[in-house]
Design a protein around this motif. Structure first.
Motif, PDB file in Angstrom:
ATOM      1  N   LEU A   1       1.013  -1.356  -0.014  1.00 24.46           N
ATOM      2  CA  LEU A   1       0.037  -0.094   0.134  1.00 24.46           C
ATOM      3  C   LEU A   1       1.168   1.276  -0.101  1.00 24.46           C
ATOM      4  N   SER A   2       2.037   1.126   0.702  1.00 26.42           N
ATOM      5  CA  SER A   2       2.808   2.275   0.623  1.00 26.42           C
ATOM      6  C   SER A   2       3.417   2.468  -0.789  1.00 26.42           C
ATOM      7  N   PHE A   3       3.970   1.397  -1.473  1.00 26.34           N
ATOM      8  CA  PHE A   3       4.492   1.574  -2.678  1.00 26.34           C
ATOM      9  C   PHE A   3       3.492   2.206  -3.593  1.00 26.34           C
ATOM     10  N   PHE A   4       2.328   1.671  -3.599  1.00 25.09           N
ATOM     11  CA  PHE A   4       1.148   2.170  -4.507  1.00 25.09           C
ATOM     12  C   PHE A   4       0.982   3.718  -4.263  1.00 25.09           C
ATOM     13  N   ASN A   5       0.873   3.956  -2.962  1.00 20.98           N
ATOM     14  CA  ASN A   5       0.342   5.087  -2.829  1.00 20.98           C
ATOM     15  C   ASN A   5       1.449   6.324  -3.106  1.00 20.98           C
ATOM     16  N   ILE A   6       2.743   5.847  -2.896  1.00 20.95           N
ATOM     17  CA  ILE A   6       4.031   6.720  -3.267  1.00 20.95           C
ATOM     18  C   ILE A   6       3.706   6.899  -4.863  1.00 20.95           C
ATOM     19  N   PHE A   7       3.782   5.778  -5.509  1.00 26.39           N
ATOM     20  CA  PHE A   7       3.705   5.704  -7.083  1.00 26.39           C
ATOM     21  C   PHE A   7       2.775   6.782  -7.465  1.00 26.39           C
ATOM     22  N   ILE A   8       1.329   6.588  -7.074  1.00 23.65           N
ATOM     23  CA  ILE A   8       0.320   7.372  -7.679  1.00 23.65           C
ATOM     24  C   ILE A   8       0.400   8.754  -7.138  1.00 23.65           C
TER      25      ILE A   8
ATOM     26  N   ALA B   1      -7.619   2.869   3.939  1.00 20.40           N
ATOM     27  CA  ALA B   1      -7.089   1.143   3.815  1.00 20.40           C
ATOM     28  C   ALA B   1      -5.766   1.285   4.893  1.00 20.40           C
ATOM     29  N   ILE B   2      -5.073   2.211   5.020  1.00 18.10           N
ATOM     30  CA  ILE B   2      -3.918   2.201   5.858  1.00 18.10           C
ATOM     31  C   ILE B   2      -4.331   2.266   7.602  1.00 18.10           C
ATOM     32  N   TRP B   3      -5.580   2.737   7.574  1.00 16.68           N
ATOM     33  CA  TRP B   3      -5.843   3.136   8.975  1.00 16.68           C
ATOM     34  C   TRP B   3      -5.735   1.983  10.091  1.00 16.68           C
ATOM     35  N   PRO B   4      -6.155   0.873   9.865  1.00 14.05           N
ATOM     36  CA  PRO B   4      -5.834  -0.445  10.704  1.00 14.05           C
ATOM     37  C   PRO B   4      -4.381  -0.595  11.287  1.00 14.05           C
ATOM     38  N   ARG B   5      -3.316  -0.358  10.330  1.00 13.08           N
ATOM     39  CA  ARG B   5      -1.907  -0.645  10.377  1.00 13.08           C
ATOM     40  C   ARG B   5      -1.474   0.510  11.397  1.00 13.08           C
ATOM     41  N   LEU B   6      -2.029   1.742  11.262  1.00 19.27           N
ATOM     42  CA  LEU B   6      -1.644   2.878  11.931  1.00 19.27           C
ATOM     43  C   LEU B   6      -2.025   2.533  13.261  1.00 19.27           C
ATOM     44  N   LYS B   7      -3.104   2.459  13.494  1.00 21.24           N
ATOM     45  CA  LYS B   7      -3.958   2.248  14.594  1.00 21.24           C
ATOM     46  C   LYS B   7      -3.175   1.321  15.559  1.00 21.24           C
ATOM     47  N   HIS B   8      -2.632  -0.160  15.090  1.00 19.27           N
ATOM     48  CA  HIS B   8      -1.865  -0.951  15.606  1.00 19.27           C
ATOM     49  C   HIS B   8      -0.544  -0.502  16.141  1.00 19.27           C
ATOM     50  N   TRP B   9       0.141   0.532  15.290  1.00 18.51           N
ATOM     51  CA  TRP B   9       1.178   0.970  15.586  1.00 18.51           C
ATOM     52  C   TRP B   9       1.202   2.296  16.726  1.00 18.51           C
ATOM     53  N   ARG B  10      -0.071   2.915  16.814  1.00 16.06           N
ATOM     54  CA  ARG B  10      -0.366   3.865  17.647  1.00 16.06           C
ATOM     55  C   ARG B  10      -0.474   3.049  18.952  1.00 16.06           C
ATOM     56  N   GLU B  11      -1.007   2.031  18.900  1.00 17.42           N
ATOM     57  CA  GLU B  11      -1.264   1.428  20.291  1.00 17.42           C
ATOM     58  C   GLU B  11      -0.197   0.591  20.697  1.00 17.42           C
ATOM     59  N   ASN B  12       0.966   0.326  19.953  1.00 12.59           N
ATOM     60  CA  ASN B  12       2.297  -0.218  20.337  1.00 12.59           C
ATOM     61  C   ASN B  12       3.330   0.588  20.335  1.00 12.59           C
TER      62      ASN B  12
END
Lengths: 227, 54
Positions: free
Chosen positions: A207-214, B12-23
């Motif tokens: 997702l990071s790669f995709f978003n940076i590309f877009i 779509a990134i939100w759940p991953r960020l939430k995980h890092w915020r908590e840990n």
């Protein structure tokens, strides 16, 4: 005493081996999913015309986000997770194909697309190499990334109504920064043993790669003379 | 359309960020300056790319 030291060393080396395995599996799966996305993008470029590019992109994006948010976390610990991650990334590749096709058809288009792709790869590899070699814990940026995400989403929603081109460019630059921070956090989590599931790690890095590309494609498209 | 797509991608990134915020861990001295230096390099690189296509 010597026996305890030996046991501690064994546990440490086992943990390091496990970390290396997760890192290796993540990069292997990431390479495979990026390759699969590229194939799907080429396929969709030949199938979808420019008029329906936007709707195909949105539908693919929605489907992949639903799969990524609700199905992938439930299947990530089983073999089915591999199928789901390929489905998610294939859908994203299929959706972005016609958008890339639109950029390619513009004057200077192939150069812009090639520069965006090369630039994304360089940013990704550079940040990953730094996170792996420095072994620092970047999870302290979690709060910063979360606030950044709120700000960017809020500004994006506002700009849907305001339609300010300069703000749109600034947001793309902001997304590149945010995704760069995410790459540092995710890679350091793998290296330090905080992330043990290579499928979820791949999804995050993809997702990071995709978003940076877009975002880079958007910025370079404007700078290269095509908006 | 592009902006709406961007919002969806960030969601779509939100759940991953939430995980890092908590840990998350507390930053050590020098951590922020290092991270900001690296992110600054990324921005410089983007500027370089922009200049290369103009």
């Amino acid at each position: 005493m010597a026996s305890r030291d030996f046991r501690t060393a064994s546990v440490a080396s086992l943990s390091a081996m496990e970390t290396n395995k997760v890192l290796k599996n993540t990069y292997l799966l990431l390479s495979a999913t990026l390759g699969f996305s590229a194939v799907m993008a080429v396929l969709s470029m030949s199938m979808v015309d420019a008029n329906s590019a936007g709707s195909v992109y949105m539908m693919s994006l929605l489907a992949s986000i639903v799969l990524g948010m609700f199905v992938l976390p439930r299947t990530a610990n089983s073999g089915a997770g591999l199928g789901v991650i390929f489905l998610v990334t294939g859908l994203l590749g299929f959706g972005v194909g016609p958008v890339v096709g639109m950029y390619m058809s513009a004057v200077n288009g192939p150069q812009v697309v090639a520069t965006a792709l090369g630039g994304t790869a360089a940013i990704f590899l550079g940040l990953s190499a730094y996170a792996v070699s420095s072994k620092r814990d970047f999870s302290f940026m979690g709060g910063f990334a979360m606030v950044g995400l709120f700000v960017v989403i809020g500004a994006m929603i506002a700009n849907i109504f305001l339609q300010i081109p300069l703000l749109s460019l600034g947001l793309s630059a902001g997304i590149i920064l945010l995704m760069s921070a995410l790459i540092l956090m995710q890679t350091s989590a793998i290296v330090r043993g905080g992330e043990t599931n290579y499928i979820m790690a791949t999804y995050s890095l993809y997702l990071s790669f995709f978003n940076i590309f877009i975002s880079l494609l958007h910025i370079l498209g404007v700078a290269g003379g095509d908006d | 359309m592009a902006l709406a797509a961007g919002v969806l991608m960030l969601v779509a990134i939100w759940p991953r960020l939430k995980h890092w915020r908590e840990n998350k861990v507390e930053a050590q001295p020098g951590d922020w300056s290092n991270a900001l230096f690296v992110l600054g390099l990324v921005m410089l690189f983007v500027l370089l790319l922009v200049m290369s296509v103009q």
